[in-house]
Design a protein around this motif. Structure first.
Motif, PDB file in Angstrom:
ATOM      1  N   ILE A   1      -6.575  -2.490   3.434  1.00 37.15           N
ATOM      2  CA  ILE A   1      -5.190  -2.687   3.818  1.00 37.15           C
ATOM      3  C   ILE A   1      -5.135  -3.788   5.061  1.00 37.15           C
ATOM      4  CG2 ILE A   1      -3.251  -1.597   4.459  1.00 37.15           C
ATOM      5  CD1 ILE A   1      -4.508  -0.409   2.061  1.00 37.15           C
TER       6      ILE A   1
ATOM      7  N   VAL B   1      -9.328   2.168   2.118  1.00 31.06           N
ATOM      8  CA  VAL B   1      -9.389   3.440   1.524  1.00 31.06           C
ATOM      9  C   VAL B   1     -10.642   3.163   0.635  1.00 31.06           C
ATOM     10  CG1 VAL B   1      -7.984   4.949  -0.172  1.00 31.06           C
ATOM     11  CG2 VAL B   1      -6.751   3.607   1.523  1.00 31.06           C
TER      12      VAL B   1
ATOM     13  N   LEU C   1       0.303   3.841  -3.158  1.00 29.66           N
ATOM     14  CA  LEU C   1      -0.792   4.625  -2.564  1.00 29.66           C
ATOM     15  C   LEU C   1      -1.308   5.546  -3.719  1.00 29.66           C
ATOM     16  CD1 LEU C   1      -2.099   5.531  -0.178  1.00 29.66           C
ATOM     17  CD2 LEU C   1      -0.377   7.576   0.353  1.00 29.66           C
TER      18      LEU C   1
ATOM     19  N   ALA D   1      -9.967   4.352  -5.447  1.00 25.02           N
ATOM     20  CA  ALA D   1     -11.035   5.129  -4.742  1.00 25.02           C
ATOM     21  C   ALA D   1     -11.708   6.158  -5.420  1.00 25.02           C
ATOM     22  CB  ALA D   1     -10.513   5.386  -3.139  1.00 25.02           C
ATOM     23  N   GLU D   2     -11.156   6.990  -6.255  1.00 31.60           N
ATOM     24  CA  GLU D   2     -11.855   7.901  -6.869  1.00 31.60           C
ATOM     25  C   GLU D   2     -12.561   7.414  -7.792  1.00 31.60           C
ATOM     26  OE1 GLU D   2      -8.732  11.865  -6.867  1.00 31.60           O
ATOM     27  OE2 GLU D   2      -8.293  10.153  -8.178  1.00 31.60           O
TER      28      GLU D   2
ATOM     29  N   PRO E   1     -13.039   0.326  -3.533  1.00 29.72           N
ATOM     30  CA  PRO E   1     -12.274   0.552  -2.088  1.00 29.72           C
ATOM     31  C   PRO E   1     -11.046  -0.601  -2.158  1.00 29.72           C
ATOM     32  CG  PRO E   1     -14.245  -0.935  -1.960  1.00 29.72           C
ATOM     33  CD  PRO E   1     -14.414  -0.271  -3.468  1.00 29.72           C
ATOM     34  N   THR E   2     -10.089  -0.330  -1.471  1.00 24.12           N
ATOM     35  CA  THR E   2      -8.988  -1.013  -1.191  1.00 24.12           C
ATOM     36  C   THR E   2      -9.000  -1.453   0.371  1.00 24.12           C
ATOM     37  OG1 THR E   2      -7.879  -0.038  -3.088  1.00 24.12           O
ATOM     38  CG2 THR E   2      -6.518  -1.384  -1.319  1.00 24.12           C
TER      39      THR E   2
ATOM     40  N   ILE F   1      -3.911   3.299  -5.253  1.00 21.81           N
ATOM     41  CA  ILE F   1      -5.036   2.967  -4.419  1.00 21.81           C
ATOM     42  C   ILE F   1      -6.126   4.021  -4.302  1.00 21.81           C
ATOM     43  CG2 ILE F   1      -5.659   2.856  -1.758  1.00 21.81           C
ATOM     44  CD1 ILE F   1      -3.061   1.208  -1.660  1.00 21.81           C
ATOM     45  N   ILE F   2      -5.463   5.313  -4.322  1.00 18.90           N
ATOM     46  CA  ILE F   2      -6.415   6.627  -4.198  1.00 18.90           C
ATOM     47  C   ILE F   2      -7.066   6.858  -5.410  1.00 18.90           C
ATOM     48  CG2 ILE F   2      -6.200   8.994  -4.345  1.00 18.90           C
ATOM     49  CD1 ILE F   2      -4.024   8.936  -2.203  1.00 18.90           C
TER      50      ILE F   2
ATOM     51  N   ALA G   1      -7.620  -1.529   7.827  1.00 13.21           N
ATOM     52  CA  ALA G   1      -7.956  -0.083   7.225  1.00 13.21           C
ATOM     53  C   ALA G   1      -8.665  -0.680   5.788  1.00 13.21           C
ATOM     54  CB  ALA G   1      -6.942   0.849   7.211  1.00 13.21           C
TER      55      ALA G   1
ATOM     56  N   PHE H   1     -17.659   7.304   2.192  1.00 10.98           N
ATOM     57  CA  PHE H   1     -17.309   7.519   3.650  1.00 10.98           C
ATOM     58  C   PHE H   1     -18.388   8.638   4.127  1.00 10.98           C
ATOM     59  CE2 PHE H   1     -14.873  10.300   6.544  1.00 10.98           C
ATOM     60  CZ  PHE H   1     -14.678   9.379   7.549  1.00 10.98           C
TER      61      PHE H   1
ATOM     62  N   ALA I   1       0.763  -1.228   0.028  1.00 13.70           N
ATOM     63  CA  ALA I   1       0.005   0.065   0.053  1.00 13.70           C
ATOM     64  C   ALA I   1       0.977   1.233   0.105  1.00 13.70           C
ATOM     65  CB  ALA I   1      -0.889   0.095   1.237  1.00 13.70           C
TER      66      ALA I   1
END
Length: 92
Positions: free
Chosen positions: A30, A40, A15, A22-23, A27-28, A18-19, A38, A46, A11
Motif C-alpha cells: 500500500i 498486506v 480491501l 493475501a490468502e 502480498p499487496t 487484497i485480503i 504498509a 507475517f 486499497a
C-alpha cells in the motif's frame, strides 16, 4: 507470486480483493503519495517474520551472554530465509 502495489484510496475500495490475494499467497504493498507505507501479506509470512525476529533477538542475547568471540554471527536475512524454508517445508 505477483507483486501488487496499490494506493490507499484504491486499497480502501478493494480491501476484500487484497485480503483474498493475501490468502492466496500474494502480498499487496500500500502506498501513500507514491511511497510504500504498509503491506498486506499472507498470515504465514507475517508469523514467519515474527518468529524469525524472536529467534534472532534470542540468539543475539545468547551470544552477548556467552561472550563467545569465536561464534560466527548470523544475519537477520539468513535467519528469515531459514524460517521461511522451514515453514514452507512443513506446509507441503
Amino acid at each position: 507470486m505477483a507483486d501488487h502495489t496499490m494506493n490507499i484510496r484504491d486499497a480502501r475500495a478493494h480491501l476484500a480483493d487484497i485480503i483474498s490475494r493475501a490468502e492466496a499467497g500474494d502480498p499487496t504493498v500500500i502506498t501513500r503519495n507514491g511511497v510504500p507505507t504498509a503491506a498486506v501479506v499472507p498470515m504465514e509470512d507475517f508469523e514467519a517474520l515474527e518468529d524469525a525476529l524472536d529467534m534472532y533477538l534470542a540468539q543475539q542475547a545468547d551470544l552477548e551472554d556467552a561472550d563467545e568471540d569465536d561464534a560466527p554471527p548470523v544475519g537477520m536475512a539468513e535467519m528469515v530465509a531459514e524460517i521461511f524454508e522451514e515453514r514452507r517445508g512443513s506446509a507441503a
